[in-house]
Design a protein around this motif. Structure first.
Motif, short mmCIF file in Angstrom:
data_model
loop_
_atom_site.label_atom_id
_atom_site.label_comp_id
_atom_site.label_asym_id
_atom_site.label_seq_id
_atom_site.Cartn_x
_atom_site.Cartn_y
_atom_site.Cartn_z
N UNK A 167 -2.33 27.29 -15.90
CA UNK A 167 -3.39 26.72 -15.10
C UNK A 167 -4.65 27.43 -15.58
N UNK A 168 -5.40 26.75 -16.41
CA UNK A 168 -6.35 27.41 -17.30
C UNK A 168 -7.35 28.28 -16.55
N UNK A 169 -7.35 29.57 -16.95
CA UNK A 169 -8.25 30.58 -16.38
C UNK A 169 -8.02 30.82 -14.89
N UNK A 225 -17.19 26.57 -10.45
CA UNK A 225 -17.09 26.52 -8.99
C UNK A 225 -16.30 25.32 -8.47
N UNK A 226 -16.27 24.20 -9.23
CA UNK A 226 -15.53 23.01 -8.80
C UNK A 226 -14.18 22.88 -9.49
N UNK A 227 -13.81 23.87 -10.28
CA UNK A 227 -12.53 23.82 -11.00
C UNK A 227 -11.44 24.42 -10.12
N UNK A 239 -19.63 13.52 -20.81
CA UNK A 239 -19.54 14.41 -21.97
C UNK A 239 -19.25 15.83 -21.51
N UNK A 240 -18.82 16.64 -22.44
CA UNK A 240 -18.53 18.04 -22.16
C UNK A 240 -17.16 18.26 -21.55
N UNK A 241 -16.82 19.54 -21.37
CA UNK A 241 -15.55 19.90 -20.76
C UNK A 241 -15.63 19.59 -19.27
N UNK A 242 -14.61 18.95 -18.68
CA UNK A 242 -14.68 18.61 -17.25
C UNK A 242 -14.93 19.85 -16.39
N UNK A 243 -15.90 19.74 -15.52
CA UNK A 243 -16.26 20.86 -14.65
C UNK A 243 -15.57 20.79 -13.30
N UNK A 244 -14.91 19.67 -13.02
CA UNK A 244 -14.22 19.48 -11.74
C UNK A 244 -12.71 19.44 -11.98
N UNK A 245 -11.95 20.05 -11.10
CA UNK A 245 -10.50 20.00 -11.20
C UNK A 245 -9.93 21.12 -12.05
N UNK A 246 -8.63 21.04 -12.28
CA UNK A 246 -7.89 22.10 -12.96
C UNK A 246 -7.23 21.53 -14.21
#
Length: 219
Positions: free
Chosen positions: A134-136, A188-190, A110-117
């Motif tokens: 490339x978001x943010x 941090x993992x994005x 659930x939630x917005x993916x915290x890993x990757x781009x």
């Protein structure tokens, strides 16, 4: 065991099973592309648990329309773990749609993916970060290179720490991740690493269609 026609058929089936599985293994086309979406269902994809009804297959297209949710590629190509690649989707957005093509991510229930781009898909949604962003990290601001209600391609090429984004074959964004790259809090993992792909359903007012989702692994 008494030998019968039924037992013979069973033994034959067991003997041929490895060959059947080999035949079903994904194969690239002549140019090295693997289709990740079969045009029929979401086999090989895993829905997030928060709003699974957001994603449906309609008339051979993946349709993202509903509350925020994501689907993650979970199939056999590269064991759904990619480093260097070309990743391309054919996309159609309805007015005010917002979606995204994630790479180097991993399944999240659930939630917005915290890993990757996330590579943004947004032609007319209120968010000023438009298609090709490339978001943010490095954004395409205010004016989208694509239009609603028209099919377009978005291609993401990752080679080591370099990312190139093309829309309809034209380069709209490029970025090199620095060796000491660190993200802001909560992100941090994005960043570039390795992982799978995901597609985003953003909100109930957003409707996005995907009819081709493919990858070409690179060395």
């Amino acid at each position: 065991m008494k030998f019968t026609l039924a037992s013979a058929a069973l033994l034959l089936g067991l003997a041929l099973a490895p060959f059947a599985q080999a035949d079903e293994a994904p194969k690239p086309d002549k140019d090295g592309w693997y289709q990740l979406f079969n045009g029929k269902n979401l086999d090989g994809w895993k829905k997030s648990e928060d709003n699974p009804d957001t994603f449906k297959v309609v008339d051979g297209e993946i349709v993202a329309h509903g509350e925020a949710a994501h689907i993650f590629y979970d199939g056999p190509v590269e064991n759904h773990n990619f480093k260097n690649f070309e990743y391309e989707c054919e996309v159609l957005t309805k007015p005010k749609a917002n979606s995204g093509m994630y790479f180097h991510t991993k399944y999240q229930p659930n939630g917005w993916p915290s890993t990757g781009i996330e590579t943004q898909v947004n032609n007319t949604h209120g968010d000023p970060k438009k298609t090709g962003s490339l978001y943010n990290i490095k954004n395409v601001m205010d004016k989208s290179p694509a239009k609603d209600d028209e099919w377009f391609t978005q291609n993401i090429t990752v080679k080591d720490n370099h990312v190139t984004v093309k829309v309809n074959g034209e380069v709209v964004n490029e970025w090199d991740q620095p060796a000491d790259f660190k993200r802001e809090d909560g992100w941090k993992d994005a960043k570039i690493g390795s992982g799978t792909f995901a597609l985003q359903g953003h909100d109930p007012g957003s409707e996005t269609h995907y009819r081709s989702v493919k990858v070409k692994p690179l060395k």
